[in-house]
Design a protein around this motif. Structure first.
Motif, PDB file in Angstrom:
ATOM      1  N   ARG A  14       0.864  -1.177   0.000  1.00 54.36           N
ATOM      2  CA  ARG A  14       0.000   0.000   0.000  1.00 54.36           C
ATOM      3  C   ARG A  14       0.898   1.223   0.000  1.00 54.36           C
ATOM      4  N   LEU A  15       0.769   2.029  -1.032  1.00 57.93           N
ATOM      5  CA  LEU A  15       1.605   3.212  -1.177  1.00 57.93           C
ATOM      6  C   LEU A  15       1.116   4.335  -0.267  1.00 57.93           C
ATOM      7  N   ARG A  16       1.925   5.360  -0.139  1.00 58.21           N
ATOM      8  CA  ARG A  16       1.573   6.491   0.710  1.00 58.21           C
ATOM      9  C   ARG A  16       0.323   7.213   0.205  1.00 58.21           C
ATOM     10  N   ASN A  17       0.054   7.106  -1.087  1.00 53.42           N
ATOM     11  CA  ASN A  17      -1.138   7.755  -1.631  1.00 53.42           C
ATOM     12  C   ASN A  17      -2.383   6.874  -1.551  1.00 53.42           C
ATOM     13  N   GLY A  18      -2.258   5.688  -0.938  1.00 54.30           N
ATOM     14  CA  GLY A  18      -3.401   4.813  -0.753  1.00 54.30           C
ATOM     15  C   GLY A  18      -3.585   3.763  -1.818  1.00 54.30           C
ATOM     16  N   ARG A  19      -2.846   3.837  -2.895  1.00 54.12           N
ATOM     17  CA  ARG A  19      -2.987   2.852  -3.971  1.00 54.12           C
ATOM     18  C   ARG A  19      -2.267   1.557  -3.596  1.00 54.12           C
ATOM     19  N   MET A  20      -2.706   0.452  -4.229  1.00 53.56           N
ATOM     20  CA  MET A  20      -2.136  -0.870  -3.949  1.00 53.56           C
ATOM     21  C   MET A  20      -1.414  -1.382  -5.189  1.00 53.56           C
ATOM     22  N   VAL A  21      -0.258  -2.009  -4.963  1.00 50.35           N
ATOM     23  CA  VAL A  21       0.471  -2.668  -6.044  1.00 50.35           C
ATOM     24  C   VAL A  21       0.872  -4.062  -5.579  1.00 50.35           C
TER      25      VAL A  21
END
Length: 201
Positions: free
Chosen positions: A139-146
């Motif tokens: 989970r990235l700092r901007n809320g997106r998931m990879v």
């Protein structure tokens, strides 16, 4: 369970059960013991052997580590159970899911407990029959998931009962890490002044 984990393309089984890491477990099996009646109790020396093993799993992020927030992982192809009397791992195959901890200027890591690889030790065991796969969900700092998947068969086969598993080359593109993907403007104004309201209790 993990609703976002949809399996790993490198796994041998398409639908492996997901499990939490087992607690630490030790055992010793005695096929028989004769007790004699006497005043002083016998001392029975017992050497416990571990039945749960630990893998140090390390994920190196080679680009975009500044976008990293939190992560969790999954290790596919592990044994689902173990026999207490001889330490033999069952043939049942499961995926162990776990949380990761951040490692500054590197990426993430986790200490993952498991029963080791399935059907081991076994005199008839041959390499290459089972595929072992590693996943990391970030989970990235901007809320997106990879998500990233890896084939770690060679590493696990060399270490059937714990060891170090390391993957590298994880890259988080700027286009994903910088984009918030949100329709909410955090700079919005015009909310008005705060008004204190007394509520009777």
């Amino acid at each position: 369970t993990r609703s976002t984990y949809m399996g790993n393309e490198f796994s041998s089984e398409e639908n492996e059960n997901t499990v939490a890491p087992p607690d630490m477990l030790y055992a010793r099996y005695l096929p028989a013991y004769n007790i004699e009646k006497k005043y002083d109790p016998d001392t029975l020396p017992v050497t416990l052997m571990p039945l749960v093993y630990t893998y140090l799993v390390r994920y190196e992020i080679t680009y975009g580590i500044q976008y990293f927030g939190i992560a969790r992982g999954a290790l596919s192809g592990m044994a689902g159970s173990v026999y207490l009397y001889n330490g033999h791992a069952s043939e049942q195959v499961v995926t162990v899911i776990y949380d990761c901890e951040p490692v500054e200027d590197y990426g993430a890591q986790a200490f993952v407990r498991s029963f080791g690889i399935p059907n081991y030790p076994n005199d008839a065991y041959t390499r290459g029959e089972q595929r072992y796969a590693l996943n990391i969900e970030i989970r990235l700092r901007n809320g997106r998931m990879v998500n990233y998947d890896f084939d770690v068969t060679d590493q696990v086969e060399r270490q059937p009962h714990g060891g170090v598993i390391e993957v590298t080359g994880i890259e988080i593109p700027d286009s994903i890490g910088q984009n918030t993907g949100s329709g909410f403007d955090i700079e919005v104004e015009g909310w008005g002044e705060y008004v204190d309201v007394d509520l009777p209790l």
